[in-house]
Design a protein around this motif. Structure first.
Motif, PDB file in Angstrom:
ATOM      1  N   LEU A  55       0.820  -1.210   0.000  1.00  0.00           N
ATOM      2  CA  LEU A  55       0.000   0.000   0.000  1.00  0.00           C
ATOM      3  C   LEU A  55       0.856   1.263   0.000  1.00  0.00           C
ATOM      4  O   LEU A  55       0.434   2.305  -0.512  1.00  0.00           O
ATOM      5  CB  LEU A  55      -0.920   0.012   1.227  1.00  0.00           C
ATOM      6  CG  LEU A  55      -2.001  -1.071   1.282  1.00  0.00           C
ATOM      7  CD1 LEU A  55      -2.863  -0.888   2.527  1.00  0.00           C
ATOM      8  CD2 LEU A  55      -2.875  -1.060   0.030  1.00  0.00           C
ATOM      9  N   SER A  56       2.059   1.169   0.578  1.00  0.00           N
ATOM     10  CA  SER A  56       2.949   2.331   0.568  1.00  0.00           C
ATOM     11  C   SER A  56       3.416   2.663  -0.848  1.00  0.00           C
ATOM     12  O   SER A  56       3.758   3.810  -1.147  1.00  0.00           O
ATOM     13  CB  SER A  56       4.157   2.080   1.481  1.00  0.00           C
ATOM     14  OG  SER A  56       4.994   1.070   0.945  1.00  0.00           O
ATOM     15  N   LYS A  57       3.423   1.660  -1.705  1.00  0.00           N
ATOM     16  CA  LYS A  57       3.780   1.888  -3.117  1.00  0.00           C
ATOM     17  C   LYS A  57       2.589   2.452  -3.886  1.00  0.00           C
ATOM     18  O   LYS A  57       2.747   3.358  -4.710  1.00  0.00           O
ATOM     19  CB  LYS A  57       4.226   0.575  -3.762  1.00  0.00           C
ATOM     20  CG  LYS A  57       5.392  -0.107  -3.062  1.00  0.00           C
ATOM     21  CD  LYS A  57       6.665   0.696  -3.154  1.00  0.00           C
ATOM     22  CE  LYS A  57       7.830  -0.061  -2.515  1.00  0.00           C
ATOM     23  NZ  LYS A  57       9.081   0.745  -2.544  1.00  0.00           N
ATOM     24  N   SER A  58       1.400   1.884  -3.610  1.00  0.00           N
ATOM     25  CA  SER A  58       0.188   2.362  -4.268  1.00  0.00           C
ATOM     26  C   SER A  58      -1.022   1.976  -3.421  1.00  0.00           C
ATOM     27  O   SER A  58      -1.273   0.788  -3.213  1.00  0.00           O
ATOM     28  CB  SER A  58       0.044   1.764  -5.671  1.00  0.00           C
ATOM     29  OG  SER A  58      -1.213   2.088  -6.221  1.00  0.00           O
ATOM     30  N   ARG A  59      -1.743   2.958  -2.932  1.00  0.00           N
ATOM     31  CA  ARG A  59      -2.930   2.688  -2.118  1.00  0.00           C
ATOM     32  C   ARG A  59      -3.984   1.918  -2.902  1.00  0.00           C
ATOM     33  O   ARG A  59      -4.758   1.147  -2.338  1.00  0.00           O
ATOM     34  CB  ARG A  59      -3.549   3.999  -1.632  1.00  0.00           C
ATOM     35  CG  ARG A  59      -2.777   4.728  -0.557  1.00  0.00           C
ATOM     36  CD  ARG A  59      -3.634   5.830   0.004  1.00  0.00           C
ATOM     37  NE  ARG A  59      -4.838   5.302   0.621  1.00  0.00           N
ATOM     38  CZ  ARG A  59      -6.013   5.918   0.614  1.00  0.00           C
ATOM     39  NH1 ARG A  59      -6.151   7.079  -0.012  1.00  0.00           N
ATOM     40  NH2 ARG A  59      -7.045   5.383   1.205  1.00  0.00           N
ATOM     41  N   TYR A  60      -4.018   2.144  -4.214  1.00  0.00           N
ATOM     42  CA  TYR A  60      -5.075   1.557  -5.033  1.00  0.00           C
ATOM     43  C   TYR A  60      -4.750   0.124  -5.464  1.00  0.00           C
ATOM     44  O   TYR A  60      -5.555  -0.509  -6.154  1.00  0.00           O
ATOM     45  CB  TYR A  60      -5.333   2.436  -6.257  1.00  0.00           C
ATOM     46  CG  TYR A  60      -5.816   3.814  -5.864  1.00  0.00           C
ATOM     47  CD1 TYR A  60      -7.142   4.029  -5.533  1.00  0.00           C
ATOM     48  CD2 TYR A  60      -4.930   4.878  -5.810  1.00  0.00           C
ATOM     49  CE1 TYR A  60      -7.592   5.288  -5.153  1.00  0.00           C
ATOM     50  CE2 TYR A  60      -5.362   6.141  -5.436  1.00  0.00           C
ATOM     51  CZ  TYR A  60      -6.699   6.340  -5.100  1.00  0.00           C
ATOM     52  OH  TYR A  60      -7.134   7.580  -4.707  1.00  0.00           O
ATOM     53  N   ALA A  61      -3.593  -0.385  -5.044  1.00  0.00           N
ATOM     54  CA  ALA A  61      -3.268  -1.784  -5.355  1.00  0.00           C
ATOM     55  C   ALA A  61      -4.260  -2.737  -4.707  1.00  0.00           C
ATOM     56  O   ALA A  61      -4.497  -3.835  -5.210  1.00  0.00           O
ATOM     57  CB  ALA A  61      -1.845  -2.099  -4.878  1.00  0.00           C
ATOM     58  N   SER A  62      -4.868  -2.311  -3.608  1.00  0.00           N
ATOM     59  CA  SER A  62      -5.841  -3.172  -2.923  1.00  0.00           C
ATOM     60  C   SER A  62      -7.061  -3.463  -3.786  1.00  0.00           C
ATOM     61  O   SER A  62      -7.717  -4.487  -3.614  1.00  0.00           O
ATOM     62  CB  SER A  62      -6.287  -2.528  -1.605  1.00  0.00           C
ATOM     63  OG  SER A  62      -6.918  -1.276  -1.854  1.00  0.00           O
ATOM     64  N   LEU A  63      -7.383  -2.574  -4.712  1.00  0.00           N
ATOM     65  CA  LEU A  63      -8.548  -2.789  -5.580  1.00  0.00           C
ATOM     66  C   LEU A  63      -8.360  -4.007  -6.476  1.00  0.00           C
ATOM     67  O   LEU A  63      -9.349  -4.579  -6.965  1.00  0.00           O
ATOM     68  CB  LEU A  63      -8.804  -1.543  -6.430  1.00  0.00           C
ATOM     69  CG  LEU A  63      -9.265  -0.292  -5.658  1.00  0.00           C
ATOM     70  CD1 LEU A  63      -9.347   0.896  -6.595  1.00  0.00           C
ATOM     71  CD2 LEU A  63     -10.615  -0.564  -4.990  1.00  0.00           C
ATOM     72  N   GLY A 286     -11.332  -0.028   2.881  1.00  0.00           N
ATOM     73  CA  GLY A 286      -9.967   0.336   3.229  1.00  0.00           C
ATOM     74  C   GLY A 286      -9.578   1.700   2.692  1.00  0.00           C
ATOM     75  O   GLY A 286      -8.951   2.509   3.386  1.00  0.00           O
ATOM     76  N   LEU A 287      -9.951   1.984   1.456  1.00  0.00           N
ATOM     77  CA  LEU A 287      -9.620   3.277   0.859  1.00  0.00           C
ATOM     78  C   LEU A 287     -10.323   4.421   1.588  1.00  0.00           C
ATOM     79  O   LEU A 287      -9.724   5.462   1.864  1.00  0.00           O
ATOM     80  CB  LEU A 287     -10.013   3.276  -0.618  1.00  0.00           C
ATOM     81  CG  LEU A 287      -9.153   2.411  -1.548  1.00  0.00           C
ATOM     82  CD1 LEU A 287      -9.740   2.381  -2.948  1.00  0.00           C
ATOM     83  CD2 LEU A 287      -7.723   2.922  -1.582  1.00  0.00           C
TER      84      LEU A 287
END
Length: 442
Positions: A55-63, A286-287
């Motif tokens: 998530l520190s690399k990209s918050r939207y990776a969780s999607l 989460g977002l």
């Protein structure tokens, strides 16, 4: 005369040997369960750290990662590790009530234990709002059951002892492990196996202490309720926590038993896409929360209790939604830690109405209230929160809040979540000819 003495001596030796063998099995099982709990705890922390790095690399990776992870976990559970889904505590309860060894083995076995550990870690790696403590109960029961099967004689109480040892080692709370075994797993105290169960809990606890040292799960917080008006937070948290806990349980139980109509049929036929959809919803939660509702919630709650800082206003509700979605998705993972985190969030919300009141104390009230509302085991709730925080000055307020929450939850959901879900496993595992027999306990 010599022959008679020799016969008596042989009988005494045989009885003594059998007793020591039985004790050794429980002690050995406790050590193994403790080691497994420590391993799962350490790997769970690493899994959550890895997801946080993502998530520190990209918050939207969780999607992408979270829904794909949910779908893959549900698929692997159904194909390779059936009956490893969810918390694992209902399976352990059901296994104690079944009469056929093969039926028990489908719920508690080394294969199930391995799958439970791997897939719980995988869920945390993908950001699921799940805990490791419930899975540790099923793992502990599975280990004890497996050890008991290699014994030449049947050993009563093994599944119960394994479950209790799992709670003790997972939270570093030996007393809570014993109370959990009595109140939640057995709903009765079995005197003939009580000392052996305690021995298993002690062995598991000592193993955890030897590896990780003595610690309070949620840290320490020397707090207490001060002014008279602050004590109104007890019924407030009890009602709010009990109501929300009851709603959570009723929702999960209803979905587990099958929704009526087209929706229920669609979930059953398309379990993997449904799990992925749940994962997507968790990622959205989460977002919205600022990446705070993923995983167990342990880090956020521990920091809030130790620093006396309030949790975000939407934390409790969003954690509630994320945990409910993970629970109905069918992936392996517990609700112990997430429930305590939800309760802490609700307590933080209640504390906003009591200006000048000790925040940490009201958060503890929220934790015990929501947890008691979910599992409907008030004694376990206040004992486990007291032991986890090392806060003994709050025992009476916690007891009172737990009882109020229990009563409130019963108005919404007639039965605790674990025993309600256990009935489904019992029904699916019990042949019609066995259903009328008295339940066996192991």
């Amino acid at each position: 005369m010599k022959l008679k003495l020799s016969t008596r001596h042989q009988r005494l030796v045989k009885i003594t040997s059998a007793r020591w063998q039985r004790r050794a099995i429980f002690l050995l099982g406790g050590v193994v369960v403790g080691a497994a709990a420590v391993m799962l705890a350490q790997l769970a922390d690493l899994a959550q750290q890895a997801f946080a790095m993502l998530l520190s690399k990209s918050r939207y990776a969780s999607l992408l990662v979270t829904p794909v992870g949910f779908g893959l976990s549900a698929l692997l559970t159904a194909r390779l590790f059936p009956n490893a889904q969810g918390s694992g505590i209902p399976q352990a309860i059901a296994a104690r009530h079944l009469t056929v060894q093969q039926a028990r083995e489908r719920l508690v076995s080394i294969r199930i234990a391995v799958g439970k550990i791997v897939l719980t870690l995988f869920g945390l790696l993908c950001g699921a709002s799940i805990g490791r403590e419930g899975p540790t109960v099923q793992v502990g029961a599975s280990i004890m059951f497996a050890i008991g099967r290699v014994s030449p004689r049947r050993q009563p109480g093994l599944i119960l002892a394994g479950a209790a040892a799992g709670v003790a080692a997972a939270f570093n709370t030996p007393l809570a492990g014993i109370v959990f075994g009595i109140e939640e797993m057995s709903r009765a105290f079995e005197t003939r196996t009580s000392s052996l169960i305690i021995a298993a809990v002690i062995a598991a606890g000592l193993t955890s202490l030897a590896v990780m040292g003595n610690y309070d799960y949620f840290g320490t917080s020397a707090v207490t309720l001060g002014r008279g008006i602050d004590w109104l937070a007890i019924p407030a948290c009890g009602v709010v926590g009990g109501l929300m806990g009851g709603l959570f349980s009723r929702f999960v139980i209803t979905v587990a038993r099958g929704l009526p109509g087209v929706a229920g049929q669609a979930i059953r036929r398309h379990a993997v896409p449904f799990a992925a959809l749940c994962g997507l919803a968790v990622a959205l939660c989460g977002l919205v929360s600022g990446d705070t509702v993923y995983g167990t919630g342990y880090t956020q709650v521990k920091a809030a209790l130790e620093n006396g800082a309030p949790l975000p206003g939407d934390f409790g509700l969003l954690k509630f939604l994320a945990t409910a979605l993970a629970a109905i998705s069918g992936i392996p993972g517990g609700i112990f830690s997430p429930s305590l985190a939800v309760g802490a969030g609700l307590g933080s919300n209640v504390a906003s109405f009591f200006h000048g009141a000790p925040l940490a104390a009201i958060m503890l009230l929220g934790m015990v209230s929501y947890f008691a509302g979910v599992v409907q085991a008030p004694i376990t709730a206040f004992v486990i929160v007291t032991e986890m925080t090392g806060e003994h000055t709050m025992v009476v307020p916690l007891m009172t809040a737990a009882l109020i929450a229990y009563g409130t939850s019963r108005l919404v959901c007639e039965e605790g979540i674990y025993h309600a879900l256990a009935k489904g496993f019992i029904e699916r595992s019990t042949p019609p000819t066995e259903a009328a027999r008295a339940p066996a306990r192991l």
